[in-house]
Design a protein around this motif. Structure first.
Motif, PDB file in Angstrom:
ATOM      1  N   HIS A 177     -29.136  22.704 -15.114  1.00  0.00           N
ATOM      2  CA  HIS A 177     -29.639  21.332 -15.152  1.00  0.00           C
ATOM      3  C   HIS A 177     -29.034  20.522 -14.005  1.00  0.00           C
ATOM      4  O   HIS A 177     -27.835  20.659 -13.721  1.00  0.00           O
ATOM      5  N   PRO A 178     -29.823  19.705 -13.333  1.00  0.00           N
ATOM      6  CA  PRO A 178     -29.283  18.947 -12.192  1.00  0.00           C
ATOM      7  C   PRO A 178     -28.094  18.064 -12.559  1.00  0.00           C
ATOM      8  O   PRO A 178     -27.194  17.861 -11.721  1.00  0.00           O
ATOM      9  N   TYR A 179     -28.053  17.569 -13.796  1.00  0.00           N
ATOM     10  CA  TYR A 179     -26.912  16.733 -14.186  1.00  0.00           C
ATOM     11  C   TYR A 179     -25.647  17.585 -14.299  1.00  0.00           C
ATOM     12  O   TYR A 179     -24.587  17.205 -13.808  1.00  0.00           O
ATOM     13  N   THR A 180     -25.786  18.757 -14.917  1.00  0.00           N
ATOM     14  CA  THR A 180     -24.636  19.661 -15.023  1.00  0.00           C
ATOM     15  C   THR A 180     -24.145  20.032 -13.635  1.00  0.00           C
ATOM     16  O   THR A 180     -22.937  20.061 -13.364  1.00  0.00           O
ATOM     17  N   LYS A 181     -25.084  20.316 -12.745  1.00  0.00           N
ATOM     18  CA  LYS A 181     -24.706  20.684 -11.379  1.00  0.00           C
ATOM     19  C   LYS A 181     -23.887  19.585 -10.721  1.00  0.00           C
ATOM     20  O   LYS A 181     -22.846  19.846 -10.111  1.00  0.00           O
ATOM     21  N   ALA A 182     -24.374  18.353 -10.857  1.00  0.00           N
ATOM     22  CA  ALA A 182     -23.673  17.228 -10.237  1.00  0.00           C
ATOM     23  C   ALA A 182     -22.287  17.069 -10.835  1.00  0.00           C
ATOM     24  O   ALA A 182     -21.293  16.894 -10.125  1.00  0.00           O
ATOM     25  N   LEU A 183     -22.221  17.169 -12.167  1.00  0.00           N
ATOM     26  CA  LEU A 183     -20.956  17.002 -12.869  1.00  0.00           C
ATOM     27  C   LEU A 183     -19.934  18.026 -12.382  1.00  0.00           C
ATOM     28  O   LEU A 183     -18.788  17.702 -12.079  1.00  0.00           O
ATOM     29  N   LEU A 184     -20.353  19.273 -12.326  1.00  0.00           N
ATOM     30  CA  LEU A 184     -19.429  20.328 -11.918  1.00  0.00           C
ATOM     31  C   LEU A 184     -19.047  20.202 -10.449  1.00  0.00           C
ATOM     32  O   LEU A 184     -17.932  20.523 -10.058  1.00  0.00           O
ATOM     33  N   SER A 185     -19.977  19.702  -9.645  1.00  0.00           N
ATOM     34  CA  SER A 185     -19.701  19.660  -8.214  1.00  0.00           C
ATOM     35  C   SER A 185     -18.648  18.623  -7.860  1.00  0.00           C
ATOM     36  O   SER A 185     -17.986  18.742  -6.842  1.00  0.00           O
ATOM     37  N   VAL A 186     -18.474  17.606  -8.701  1.00  0.00           N
ATOM     38  CA  VAL A 186     -17.506  16.568  -8.359  1.00  0.00           C
ATOM     39  C   VAL A 186     -16.204  16.684  -9.146  1.00  0.00           C
ATOM     40  O   VAL A 186     -15.257  15.948  -8.890  1.00  0.00           O
ATOM     41  N   ALA A 187     -16.152  17.598 -10.118  1.00  0.00           N
ATOM     42  CA  ALA A 187     -14.921  17.727 -10.895  1.00  0.00           C
ATOM     43  C   ALA A 187     -13.816  18.271 -10.001  1.00  0.00           C
ATOM     44  O   ALA A 187     -13.995  19.288  -9.344  1.00  0.00           O
ATOM     45  N   PRO A 188     -12.662  17.603  -9.954  1.00  0.00           N
ATOM     46  CA  PRO A 188     -11.591  18.083  -9.085  1.00  0.00           C
ATOM     47  C   PRO A 188     -11.083  19.439  -9.554  1.00  0.00           C
ATOM     48  O   PRO A 188     -11.126  19.747 -10.741  1.00  0.00           O
ATOM     49  N   THR A 189     -10.639  20.248  -8.638  1.00  0.00           N
ATOM     50  CA  THR A 189     -10.102  21.556  -8.995  1.00  0.00           C
ATOM     51  C   THR A 189      -8.901  21.858  -8.123  1.00  0.00           C
ATOM     52  O   THR A 189      -8.763  21.315  -7.030  1.00  0.00           O
ATOM     53  N   MET A 190      -8.038  22.718  -8.614  1.00  0.00           N
ATOM     54  CA  MET A 190      -6.857  23.066  -7.845  1.00  0.00           C
ATOM     55  C   MET A 190      -7.132  24.206  -6.873  1.00  0.00           C
ATOM     56  O   MET A 190      -6.242  24.632  -6.141  1.00  0.00           O
ATOM     57  N   ASP A 191      -8.344  24.716  -6.888  1.00  0.00           N
ATOM     58  CA  ASP A 191      -8.685  25.823  -6.007  1.00  0.00           C
ATOM     59  C   ASP A 191      -8.948  25.290  -4.603  1.00  0.00           C
ATOM     60  O   ASP A 191      -9.992  24.721  -4.326  1.00  0.00           O
ATOM     61  N   LEU A 192      -7.960  25.478  -3.699  1.00  0.00           N
ATOM     62  CA  LEU A 192      -8.086  24.898  -2.365  1.00  0.00           C
ATOM     63  C   LEU A 192      -9.151  25.602  -1.532  1.00  0.00           C
ATOM     64  O   LEU A 192      -9.620  25.076  -0.541  1.00  0.00           O
ATOM     65  N   ASP A 193      -9.517  26.831  -1.923  1.00  0.00           N
ATOM     66  CA  ASP A 193     -10.443  27.605  -1.109  1.00  0.00           C
ATOM     67  C   ASP A 193     -11.892  27.352  -1.451  1.00  0.00           C
ATOM     68  O   ASP A 193     -12.781  27.792  -0.747  1.00  0.00           O
ATOM     69  N   ARG A 194     -12.085  26.671  -2.596  1.00  0.00           N
ATOM     70  CA  ARG A 194     -13.464  26.529  -3.027  1.00  0.00           C
ATOM     71  C   ARG A 194     -14.259  25.675  -2.036  1.00  0.00           C
ATOM     72  O   ARG A 194     -13.872  24.550  -1.708  1.00  0.00           O
ATOM     73  N   VAL A 195     -15.336  26.235  -1.578  1.00  0.00           N
ATOM     74  CA  VAL A 195     -16.213  25.462  -0.709  1.00  0.00           C
ATOM     75  C   VAL A 195     -17.371  25.043  -1.592  1.00  0.00           C
ATOM     76  O   VAL A 195     -17.930  25.857  -2.320  1.00  0.00           O
TER      77      VAL A 195
END
Lengths: 291, 317, 317
Positions: B239-257
């Motif tokens: 779902h586009p909302y889920t996508k947006a939500l996950l895309s902006v959630a901060p993460t400790m993974d420095l390599d994630r592009v």
């Protein structure tokens, strides 16, 4: 062993909470007036408790020794019947303090119970109770007590009932307001989930948490109650001569002032003022702030 | 066998007439025995209202809650199930009665719900304190003598006292420090292993939900817009909302592009929703159909559903 | 270029021997975001309040220097802040306390524009509404007319952020700025802070317990525990090559399965020596002394005696 930080206080530091940095300062410097009030009150309580065993009969007349000025033998002088004013004042300390404290306690118990019902359940019950308290509060407490004693009849018990009734609405209001905000807190839901029925939630959970403002006000009301009781007695309503009571004494002594015999009314009057002040200081300084 | 908890068309509207606020607008959700279902969403999406309805603290406007095969509607049914559905709240300090000792608080549900005689409560309380990692000495403490993490452990213990089948957890970790959140999650997992309890875990914190839930439902404006197994949802949101939500959630993974999708516009007011899909004004994938009819939650592959025309294989499926 | 420099800061409770901050140093270069990380009770907020000259009654500075552009901000004689620099703005954790309750929020922000840029009344007001819109407030025009008590906590937070950004400060101190906000709003706020840094070259002190937010936002990180600096380094140093046992502990608690029974709460610490001692699995006799910050790489320093015995890598197990 499952164990969380059991603050081993001796070796580890738990940062103090910064509520006004009050921890280090003593009660005397933080609430000096409350300390003054407590000291006065302590003296009164000692007087009321043990005083009567050491003084002469407060109602025995001794006409030859009438209206003696204060002296070592009669520290507050004697009145126009020759009764020792100090003995009478001490005896009435017991009566007035007991009345004041009992009235405040009864008014608080009744008022907070009704208040929590109004605040917790709300709706029509609340509306009705609030309109009733509005009506009662429309009369000054003193006038209301006066009317009630007139209706109920002159007796010490009736004075107590009348003055209690006059102060109950204050406690209803206070407890209701507190219960209104308490019932929104999560612990009330928690109590419901723990299987408490409404009445248990209201009286076992919400009520104890809504008492703080009432406890403070009860101190003030004890002072006001003493003023009201002796005020009524002064007007000749309620407690009657020759009972030793500050209001009665002031009333009787008032006649002697013109002749320069000030002590018969000054000392009991001063005792009333000091008692009311002591309660007020304590209630005022602890009011609004959780100690 | 039916699921432990089944929600069908669950609705809650606060108030009436023009100002009526539809907080939950038709939610279908199942929780299996021993399962943890996470519900994520932002403030105002109705997740807390949903939790409170399940726990019986907020009356349902419309729809069905069925628990272990029987429908919860009247207050009598609710009372019977009170023991079996418990809840843990967001603010640990607020959810405990500050004038009661821990022991007294834990004894209440035992005596009132489980009918345990007074002589047995002490042992059960001690056992429970052990399960939540607290020393038995905590029994005589009051809430203000406890740290936030300890308070929340007591709240969890209270909810578990009557041996419930389902515990609704409403943001149980969000008022705790991050280093404590991990411990709380581990604790909840251990309890689930020991007791076989199911969790309905409400949170706005995606990281926490990811660590505890078996399945995750994403809520937006009172509806579930996507539900899937945790791993699938986080690795392949549809779902586009889920996508947006996950895309902006901060993460400790420095390599994630990753491409950050910043949502345009504002969440519409629930009192004045547009015709069609409620996400249309902020959706990067919006097309004509979204403005005319509202999508419904439709299956997308196995075990997952999304409420979107752009991802669901035609809604008639 | 270093904008703000804090050196050897020690802060304590009046008439108590213990210090809340013990010999804390860090600096904020222009155009960089510096993270100050720690659990509750680590003293991170105290550090911010000291810089702003907002220490509460009963808390006193014992020693230390605060310099801005090389100028002393703190009077070395009586250790009080000489003059709060107009170049600094702070975003607080609890926004309600920082807003004027009697003034409409739009006016409060407009006043900043009038004072800073000499904007006219109506121009300042439209700038103010624009700023509210930029921090993601729905219905900015309407919200501008509201008083703080009419707004939710999250909304007040955004108003305060708008006000801080309106000042166009050279140093922005953000104390848990997004803890209460949703992730989509958090993403917008993070972007705003990044924009401020990119456009004006401001330096930011970013205080939080949320490691993911640090990984997302910060160029360099200082880790605090119990008022002592545990480790400092670049973001990569801290997240990829943590050297201090506490940093590893913190990272583990977020990323990995942790023992739910392990001692929690960051509020208690050792009085003598390394304050992390009682929770550290490597603790030995040497830890009865306060360790220096040992250099463990370029710009990377860690306060642990392990580094004196060649045991340089603690690792995240």
């Amino acid at each position: 062993m499952p164990a969380e930080s059991q603050s081993g206080a001796s070796e580890r530091f738990v940062p103090p909470r910064i509520d006004g940095g009050a921890t280090a300062r003593s009660l005397v410097s933080r609430k000096p007036l409350a300390v003054v009030g407590m000291v006065i009150l302590a003296v009164y309580i000692v007087l009321a408790a043990v005083g009567p065993f050491f003084v002469t009969d407060p109602v025995a007349t001794d006409p030859p020794n009438a209206l003696l000025a204060p002296s070592l033998e009669h520290p507050m002088g004697t009145d126009n019947f020759g009764r020792d004013v100090f003995a009478r004042a001490v005896h009435s300390a017991r009566l007035d303090l007991t009345l004041g404290i009992l009235i405040a306690m009864c008014a608080m118990v009744i008022g907070s119970a009704v208040g929590v019902v109004a605040g917790y359940w709300g709706g029509a019950v609340d509306e009705t109770l609030m309109r009733l308290t509005d009506i009662v509060l429309a009369f000054p407490g003193f006038v209301l007590a006066l009317i009630l004693v007139a209706v109920l009849g002159n007796s010490t018990l009736n004075v107590g009932i009348a003055v209690t009734a006059a102060f109950v609405p204050y406690f209803i209001r206070l407890t209701r307001a507190q219960a209104l905000s308490e019932r929104e807190l999560e612990y009330v839901d928690g109590a419901k989930l723990a299987g408490n029925r409404s009445a248990r939630v209201a009286f076992l959970h919400v009520l104890p948490n809504s008492l703080q403002p009432s406890l403070v006000t009860a101190t003030l009301v004890a002072g006001w109650a003493i003023l009201t009781v002796s005020g009524l007695a002064f007007l000749g309503v309620g407690i009657k001569p020759p009972t030793a009571e500050w209001g009665v004494m002031v009333s009787e002594g008032a006649r002697d002032i013109d002749a320069g015999h000030w002590w018969t009314s000054f000392f009991p009057g001063g005792m009333i003022v000091l008692a009311a002040m002591a309660f007020h200081f304590i209630g005022d300084e602890f009011g609004g702030r959780e100690a | 066998m039916s699921a432990l908890l089944e929600l069908r068309g669950l609705r809650k509207t606060f108030g009436r007439g023009h100002g009526a606020l539809p907080a939950v607008r038709g939610v279908d959700l199942d929780v299996e025995r021993g399962e943890t279902v996470g519900v994520v969403g932002e403030s105002g999406c109705g997740k807390t209202t949903l939790a409170r309805m399940v726990a019986g603290l907020t009356p349902v406007t419309d729809g069905l809650i069925s628990f272990d095969g029987s429908t919860l509607d009247g207050s009598s049914a609710l009372r019977e199930n009170r023991r079996r559905i418990q809840m843990v709240f967001q603010h640990p300090a607020q959810s405990l009665n500050r004038r009661m000792t821990v022991g007294a608080m834990l004894a209440e549900p035992l005596r009132l719900l489980a009918g345990v005689p007074k002589s047995e409560t002490a042992g059960r309380i001690e056992e429970m304190l052990g399960l939540v990692g607290l020393d038995p000495a905590f029994r005589s403490r009051r809430p203000r003598q406890l740290s936030g993490g300890q308070q929340q452990r007591v709240a969890i213990a209270r909810a578990l006292m009557p041996d419930p089948d389902l515990v609704v957890l409403d943001e149980p970790t969000s008022s705790l420090d991050q280093s404590l959140r991990g411990r709380m999650i581990s604790l909840l997992r251990r309890i689930q292993e020991v007791r076989g309890v199911s969790y309905l875990f409400i949170s706005h914190d995606l990281g926490t939900v990811r660590r505890i839930a078996d399945r995750v439902a994403v809520m937006y404006l009172g509806r579930i817009v996507e539900i899937a197994r945790t791993r699938e949802l986080f690795e392949d949101p549809r779902h586009p909302y889920t996508k947006a939500l996950l895309s902006v959630a901060p993460t400790m993974d420095l390599d994630r592009v990753r491409e950050r999708i910043i949502l345009e516009g504002e969440t519409p007011s629930p009192t004045d929703l547009p015709t069609g899909c409620s996400f249309q004004d902020r959706c990067p994938m919006v097309f004509e159909r979204c403005r005319q009819e509202a999508p419904v939650l439709a299956a997308v592959g196995s075990y997952r559903s999304a409420e979107c025309f752009a991802v669901a294989p035609t809604s008639d499926a | 270029m270093t904008l703000l420099e804090v050196a050897g800061l020690t802060v304590g409770v009046t008439r108590s021997p213990t210090s809340i901050l013990a010999n804390v140093s860090f600096s904020i270069p222009a155009g960089k975001i510096v993270g100050l990380v720690g659990e509750s009770g680590s003293g991170k907020t105290m550090a911010a309040l000291t810089i702003m000259g907002l220490l509460p009654d009963g808390i006193e500075v014992r020693s230390g220097r605060v310099r801005m552009d090389g100028r002393q901000l703190m009077d070395p004689a009586n250790l009080t802040l000489r003059r709060r620099s107009e170049d600094m703005a702070m975003i607080f954790q609890h926004p309600q306390a920082a807003l004027n309750p009697t003034m409409k929020v739009g006016r409060q922000i407009a006043r900043v524009f009038s004072l800073q840029q000499g904007s006219g009344r109506s121009e300042a007001m439209s700038q103010s509404i624009e700023m509210l819109r930029r921090v993601g407030i729905p219905g900015a025009t309407r919200v501008a007319q509201a008083h703080p008590h009419q707004l939710s906590g999250g909304m007040c937070q955004r108003v305060m952020i708008a006000m801080a950004l309106a000042c166009r400060p050279r140093i922005l101190i953000a104390d848990e700025p997004t803890t209460a906000l949703d992730v989509t709003i958090q993403a917008q706020i993070f972007d705003l802070i990044r924009d401020l840094v990119a456009e004006t070259g401001a330096g930011v002190l970013f205080i939080t317990h949320d490691l993911a937010a640090v990984a997302e936002m910060c160029d360099s990180v200082t880790v605090l525990f119990g008022g002592q600096v545990m480790e400092e380094g670049s973001r990569d140093d801290i997240f990829r090559r943590p050297q201090h046992p506490y940093t590893s502990f913190l990272l583990d608690s977020v990323q990995q399965e942790v023992d739910p029974d392990v001692v929690e709460a960051g509020v208690d610490f050792e009085l003598v020596g390394c304050r992390f001692g009682h929770r550290c699995r490597y603790a030995w006799e040497a830890c009865g002394e306060v360790p220096d910050l040992f250099s463990v790489g370029a710009g990377h320093r860690s306060a642990c005696f392990l580094h004196t015995v060649g045991e340089n890598r603690v690792g995240t197990s």
